[in-house]
Design an enzyme around this catalytic site. Structure first.
Site, mmCIF file in Angstrom:
data_model
loop_
_atom_site.group_PDB
_atom_site.id
_atom_site.type_symbol
_atom_site.label_atom_id
_atom_site.label_comp_id
_atom_site.label_asym_id
_atom_site.label_seq_id
_atom_site.Cartn_x
_atom_site.Cartn_y
_atom_site.Cartn_z
ATOM 1 C CG ASP A 173 -7.038 -3.089 6.272
ATOM 2 O OD1 ASP A 173 -7.876 -2.608 7.048
ATOM 3 O OD2 ASP A 173 -6.446 -4.165 6.481
ATOM 4 C CB THR A 193 -3.129 -4.536 12.201
ATOM 5 O OG1 THR A 193 -3.313 -5.312 11.015
ATOM 6 C CG2 THR A 193 -4.029 -3.330 12.141
ATOM 7 C CB THR A 194 0.476 -8.207 10.676
ATOM 8 O OG1 THR A 194 -0.874 -8.528 10.343
ATOM 9 C CG2 THR A 194 1.231 -9.483 10.971
ATOM 10 C CG ASP A 237 -6.927 -6.974 9.177
ATOM 11 O OD1 ASP A 237 -5.929 -6.282 8.942
ATOM 12 O OD2 ASP A 237 -7.869 -6.589 9.888
#
Length: 558
Positions: free
Chosen positions: A420, A127-128, A94
């Site tokens: 998530d 998020t990445t 994550d």
């Protein structure tokens, strides 16, 4: 007199100074010259112009490269080891968790860490992607700066490209909110797509079902506090299940009934030890043991009075955040009140929310304190642990997902992955638009930006082309992480989208391009939109930098 032979007086000019300087005497330097005085405190450092910009670009791209390998369904995991006591180990892919855990010294890198956190808080996923996209924009900007394109021209081109890309994304979005069956199918596909890049990928159907059931119970409220996740080591990930109501990770005190019907619950955060004299350093001198007995009796009487006040509220279950000692437990039991002690603070907060009660600390006003209600409170077994289950709570949408797994590391990553998925589903319920995944929306946006660049005169078009390349890097990295030929697949995708086939994306399972509608690869519109906007804004902020000033560390006083 013949004035022609009289010498003219020597004119004063800077020649003697230059001669003196040549003879080895130091010339006086102008205060406005190159060696001007520094306004910074001694020890402070300053980087200007190209050096500052290069330092910002390099730091931000290093952070982007760090998380790049975790992107996509075949992304790799990172092991994070803490150096504090206990050497805690976290295994995760994550992006937000990785960036939150590392210490970053570069200012531009901190900007990317912050946008990753903001993405996590806003929509829970992507998020990445947002960090990788911002890093690729900066890579393109660095090449343009080296070609002597002014940073403000690059920013202007990026802004126009971002506007067009957003319009193309909105045009490609689908909305099935009116059809309940189709919307449920969209939610399942989004949950599967989100979980396919996590540790839960092998059981993604099972967990997608759990996440959809939990979110649909919220009836559009979007309050994730109603969904509790509990980790219980043992069994396998497939043994995880969804339970209606609320589960508290505690057990009943000895001698109390293990099941209560029609429970009226008083939830408190109050000390239940004998109220000792609280003045620091106070002493009580007595001249006999009988006086000690009198003091103890007085303390017991105070505690008994407190327990009677609790019983007057009409509750049959008392749950306290703090410890309940033996004497008050005995008094409460005699008054017909079952007690549970030392419930964790999150558990107490969530329990008050789902049962409709309030956390109280004083008991003088029985009318002012609100009791929680539920149909049944009973002790259950999960694995080898005893827990307390509250069924039929006031807020019917409350539920608990119990995660089972081989170890605490697996369970920790499973909880992050499922959280998530829940965040993305809640975002989809609020904004029901969806887009196809697998790099398809990036190719659509890239095509729209390239068309704009072809019509735009001047150097701004170079920035727009760079923006389109940065968008295409997302499917490129997904392919590279899966060990596929990224150049071949991305060029095929460009050709497909050029022909007007706007559903084509990367199919990782076959290693080729595929129709995303048939593959069932769907993503939340809000996630993609947030990645586009946040990544562009972060890149703009870093491109603007032309000066980095570091203050002097504060000196420890001797």
């Amino acid at each position: 007199r013949d004035f022609s032979k009289v010498r003219e007086p020597r004119q004063r000019h800077s020649q003697p100074r230059r001669r003196r300087a040549r003879r080895g005497r130091p010339a006086k330097m102008s205060m406005l010259g190159n060696a001007g005085p520094s306004v910074l405190q001694e020890g402070a450092t300053e980087e200007k112009g190209e050096h500052a910009r290069l330092a910002s670009f390099v730091g931000a791209m290093a952070i982007s490269d760090l998380v790049k390998s975790t992107l996509g369904p075949k992304g790799m995991d990172k092991i994070l080891m803490s150096v504090s006591k206990g050497n805690q180990v976290t295994v995760t892919n994550d992006g937000a968790t990785i960036l939150k855990s590392i210490y970053v010294d570069n200012a531009a890198a901190k900007v990317l860490v912050d946008i990753s956190k903001a993405q996590d808080d806003e929509v829970g996923d992507g998020t990445t992607s947002v960090v990788v996209f911002a890093g690729e924009l900066l890579r393109q900007a660095e090449q343009l700066v080296n070609q002597k394109v002014h940073p403000m021209t690059i920013i202007q081109g990026f802004r126009e490209a971002c506007t067009v890309a957003k319009e193309a994304l909105e045009a490609a979005a689908l909305d099935h909110a009116a059809d309940e069956a189709a919307f449920r199918k969209d939610l399942m596909n989004i949950a599967r797509t989100t979980l396919s890049s996590k540790i839960l990928t092998h059981d993604k159907d099972h967990f997608a079902n759990l996440a959809c059931d939990a979110v649909m119970r919220l009836k559009g409220s979007g309050n994730l506090e109603m969904i509790q996740l509990i980790q219980k080591p043992g069994g396998s990930l497939k043994d995880s299940f969804l339970d209606e109501g609320f589960i508290l990770d505690k057990k009943f005190n000895t001698g109390h009934p293990k099941k209560i019907e029609n429970a009226k619950i008083l939830i408190a955060n109050t000390p239940m030890d004998t109220d000792k004299i609280k003045i620091y350093g106070a002493r009580v001198r007595v001249d006999s043991m009988a006086k000690v007995g009198e003091i103890e009796a007085a303390e017991k009487a105070k505690m008994a009075a407190k327990c009677e006040k609790i019983a007057k509220h009409g509750c049959n279950l008392f749950i306290n955040r703090q410890l309940i000692y033996n004497y008050p437990e005995q008094v409460l039991s005699d008054l017909g009140v079952t007690s549970i002690e030392h419930a964790d603070f999150d558990g107490v907060e969530r329990l008050a929310l789902v049962t409709g009660g309030e956390i109280c600390s004083t008991f003088d006003d029985p009318e002012g304190n609100v009791l929680g209600t539920c149909d049944t409170v009973e002790e259950i077994m999960i694995g080898e642990d005893r827990l307390i289950k509250f069924s039929g709570v006031a807020k019917g949408e409350a539920c608990t997902i119990v995660l089972r797994g081989a170890s605490s590391h697996v369970l920790g990553e499973a909880e992050r992955s499922l959280h998530d998925a829940l965040c993305v589903l809640v975002s989809t319920v609020k904004d029901s638009r969806v887009v196809y995944g697998g790099g398809c929306p990036e190719m659509i946006m890239s095509k729209a930006v390239e068309e704009l660049a072809a019509k735009t005169p001047g150097k701004r078009s170079l920035a727009m082309e760079g923006f389109a390349k940065a968008l295409r890097m997302i499917p490129t990295i997904i392919c590279e992480n899966a060990g596929l030929d990224s150049s071949e697949i991305v060029s095929q995708l460009r050709a497909s989208h050029g022909r007007g086939d706007h559903k084509m994306g990367v199919d990782i399972l076959t290693g080729e391009t595929g129709d995303m509608e048939q593959c069932g690869i769907t993503e939340c519109f809000r996630v993609k939109q947030q990645v586009l906007l946040s990544g562009t804004e972060a890149a703009e902020m870093i491109i603007r930098v032309d000066d980095i000033i570091k203050c002097v560390p504060r000196q420890r006083e001797q």
